[in-house]
Design a protein around this motif. Sequence first.
Motif, PDB file in Angstrom:
ATOM      1  N   LEU A 116      -6.944  17.005  -8.376  1.00 49.15           N
ATOM      2  CA  LEU A 116      -6.103  16.546  -9.889  1.00 49.15           C
ATOM      3  C   LEU A 116      -4.552  16.255  -9.312  1.00 49.15           C
ATOM      4  O   LEU A 116      -3.997  15.159  -9.750  1.00 49.15           O
ATOM      5  CB  LEU A 116      -5.803  17.613 -10.658  1.00 49.15           C
ATOM      6  CG  LEU A 116      -7.296  18.095 -11.495  1.00 49.15           C
ATOM      7  CD1 LEU A 116      -6.934  19.420 -12.262  1.00 49.15           C
ATOM      8  CD2 LEU A 116      -7.330  16.821 -12.428  1.00 49.15           C
ATOM      9  N   ASP A 117      -4.030  16.792  -8.210  1.00 46.58           N
ATOM     10  CA  ASP A 117      -2.546  16.396  -7.694  1.00 46.58           C
ATOM     11  C   ASP A 117      -2.840  14.964  -7.084  1.00 46.58           C
ATOM     12  O   ASP A 117      -1.983  13.993  -7.194  1.00 46.58           O
ATOM     13  CB  ASP A 117      -2.173  17.357  -6.770  1.00 46.58           C
ATOM     14  CG  ASP A 117      -1.865  18.647  -7.356  1.00 46.58           C
ATOM     15  OD1 ASP A 117      -1.484  18.595  -8.645  1.00 46.58           O
ATOM     16  OD2 ASP A 117      -1.750  19.693  -6.658  1.00 46.58           O
TER      17      ASP A 117
ATOM     18  N   ALA B 251      -3.018  12.450  -9.797  1.00 45.96           N
ATOM     19  CA  ALA B 251      -1.617  11.922 -10.280  1.00 45.96           C
ATOM     20  C   ALA B 251      -0.945  10.925  -9.176  1.00 45.96           C
ATOM     21  O   ALA B 251      -0.206   9.977  -9.778  1.00 45.96           O
ATOM     22  CB  ALA B 251      -1.116  13.418 -10.640  1.00 45.96           C
TER      23      ALA B 251
ATOM     24  N   GLY C  55      -1.104   8.164 -11.615  1.00 46.48           N
ATOM     25  CA  GLY C  55      -0.253   8.697 -12.630  1.00 46.48           C
ATOM     26  C   GLY C  55      -0.950  10.096 -13.398  1.00 46.48           C
ATOM     27  O   GLY C  55      -1.808  10.189 -13.107  1.00 46.48           O
ATOM     28  N   GLU C  56       0.052  10.476 -14.464  1.00 52.38           N
ATOM     29  CA  GLU C  56      -0.492  11.389 -15.229  1.00 52.38           C
ATOM     30  C   GLU C  56      -1.321  11.080 -16.378  1.00 52.38           C
ATOM     31  O   GLU C  56      -0.884  10.327 -17.279  1.00 52.38           O
ATOM     32  CB  GLU C  56       0.714  12.230 -15.825  1.00 52.38           C
ATOM     33  CG  GLU C  56       1.509  12.872 -14.598  1.00 52.38           C
ATOM     34  CD  GLU C  56       1.004  14.373 -14.232  1.00 52.38           C
ATOM     35  OE1 GLU C  56      -0.271  14.609 -14.670  1.00 52.38           O
ATOM     36  OE2 GLU C  56       1.476  14.793 -13.241  1.00 52.38           O
ATOM     37  N   VAL C  57      -2.613  11.189 -16.064  1.00 54.22           N
ATOM     38  CA  VAL C  57      -3.463  10.662 -17.346  1.00 54.22           C
ATOM     39  C   VAL C  57      -4.406  11.765 -17.733  1.00 54.22           C
ATOM     40  O   VAL C  57      -4.613  12.583 -16.878  1.00 54.22           O
ATOM     41  CB  VAL C  57      -4.503   9.490 -16.829  1.00 54.22           C
ATOM     42  CG1 VAL C  57      -3.590   8.272 -16.323  1.00 54.22           C
ATOM     43  CG2 VAL C  57      -5.268   9.832 -15.505  1.00 54.22           C
ATOM     44  N   PRO C  58      -4.929  11.657 -18.971  1.00 64.17           N
ATOM     45  CA  PRO C  58      -5.712  12.621 -19.173  1.00 64.17           C
ATOM     46  C   PRO C  58      -7.001  12.602 -18.633  1.00 64.17           C
ATOM     47  O   PRO C  58      -7.715  11.592 -18.339  1.00 64.17           O
ATOM     48  CB  PRO C  58      -6.185  12.590 -20.845  1.00 64.17           C
ATOM     49  CG  PRO C  58      -5.897  11.084 -21.040  1.00 64.17           C
ATOM     50  CD  PRO C  58      -4.632  10.770 -19.969  1.00 64.17           C
TER      51      PRO C  58
ATOM     52  N   ALA D  82      -5.624  23.444 -16.220  1.00 68.30           N
ATOM     53  CA  ALA D  82      -4.666  22.624 -15.943  1.00 68.30           C
ATOM     54  C   ALA D  82      -4.273  21.644 -17.225  1.00 68.30           C
ATOM     55  O   ALA D  82      -5.247  21.264 -17.988  1.00 68.30           O
ATOM     56  CB  ALA D  82      -5.067  21.487 -14.609  1.00 68.30           C
TER      57      ALA D  82
ATOM     58  N   ARG E 178      -3.488  18.576 -17.845  1.00 65.01           N
ATOM     59  CA  ARG E 178      -4.054  17.217 -18.075  1.00 65.01           C
ATOM     60  C   ARG E 178      -5.363  17.266 -18.251  1.00 65.01           C
ATOM     61  O   ARG E 178      -6.146  16.240 -18.378  1.00 65.01           O
ATOM     62  CB  ARG E 178      -3.708  16.580 -16.663  1.00 65.01           C
ATOM     63  CG  ARG E 178      -4.439  16.870 -15.240  1.00 65.01           C
ATOM     64  CD  ARG E 178      -3.779  16.328 -14.236  1.00 65.01           C
ATOM     65  NE  ARG E 178      -2.679  17.160 -13.575  1.00 65.01           N
ATOM     66  CZ  ARG E 178      -2.166  17.308 -12.510  1.00 65.01           C
ATOM     67  NH1 ARG E 178      -2.450  16.117 -11.648  1.00 65.01           N
ATOM     68  NH2 ARG E 178      -1.067  17.834 -12.237  1.00 65.01           N
TER      69      ARG E 178
ATOM     70  N   ARG F 214      -8.430  17.847 -20.362  1.00 56.95           N
ATOM     71  CA  ARG F 214      -8.459  17.757 -21.833  1.00 56.95           C
ATOM     72  C   ARG F 214      -9.876  18.159 -22.296  1.00 56.95           C
ATOM     73  O   ARG F 214     -10.264  18.709 -23.308  1.00 56.95           O
ATOM     74  CB  ARG F 214      -8.408  16.234 -22.449  1.00 56.95           C
ATOM     75  CG  ARG F 214      -6.822  15.992 -22.231  1.00 56.95           C
ATOM     76  CD  ARG F 214      -5.817  16.655 -23.052  1.00 56.95           C
ATOM     77  NE  ARG F 214      -6.041  16.496 -24.439  1.00 56.95           N
ATOM     78  CZ  ARG F 214      -6.041  15.486 -25.378  1.00 56.95           C
ATOM     79  NH1 ARG F 214      -5.410  14.307 -24.752  1.00 56.95           N
ATOM     80  NH2 ARG F 214      -6.068  15.381 -26.470  1.00 56.95           N
TER      81      ARG F 214
END
Length: 248
Positions: A108-109, A112, A116-119, A138, A140, A142
């Motif tokens: 996940l890192d 990002a 970038g930060e996406v769902p 986490a 992000r 969903r």
Amino acid sequence: MRGSVRMSADDVSGSGESPDSVALRPCRTPRPDAAPARAAVLVLHGGTADSKAPLRPWNLARARMRPFVRSVTRALPDADTFVGEVRYRHRGWNGADADPLADVLRALDELAALVGEVPVVLVGHSMGGRAALRAAAAPRVRAVVALAPWCPEGEPVAHLRDKRVIVLHGDRDRVTDPAESFALVRRALEEGSSASAVRVEGGDHAMLRRARTWHRATAATVAELVTRIRDGLDPLPAERPGGEPDVL
């Protein structure tokens, strides 16, 4: 594939870093000249309860999820959704170490840093289903689609509040217990999760019996979740009250 490009783990690190140290393997990512990614799907394969042995490229559990990656990618309506696989350092869960969970969080890192930060929607099988459910803590993440997940008694669910959780489990599974999966769904509902379950009649743990049903159901579910999340809508609510499983 229109509007997308395949990349290797070496492309992600960009630093000569060994692919074994990279947790994220991209399978589809928007081209640099296309619209940026608006959502992501990460696929997590299974493993074993206890093993610190390194994961090999020919690992059967990993290979088992490749058709799901292809089915999900084809089902996604647009190319602005990143699709990737999580690479584990070890074959096993390994008790309190929860090694696959640590690998998902690393992925996940890395995601990002890449898009970038996406769902995110996580799709996990067996041990990967357990890791996906745990990683839903986490922000992000969903939604989780768990396929024949390993859900031992006492598995935490409080962090699934406000998350969309969909569990598919075959009634002929002799490796992980569908009753434990459906019990987790009921407990998650009590904690405020939008959770639901699907019983795949005749389905086994390897998802080889009724393979088309597994692939189609997973792909359609992920595509619908991604479309809603990407467009700023809440994930679909649970369809059946009380956590009673639907049937395929």
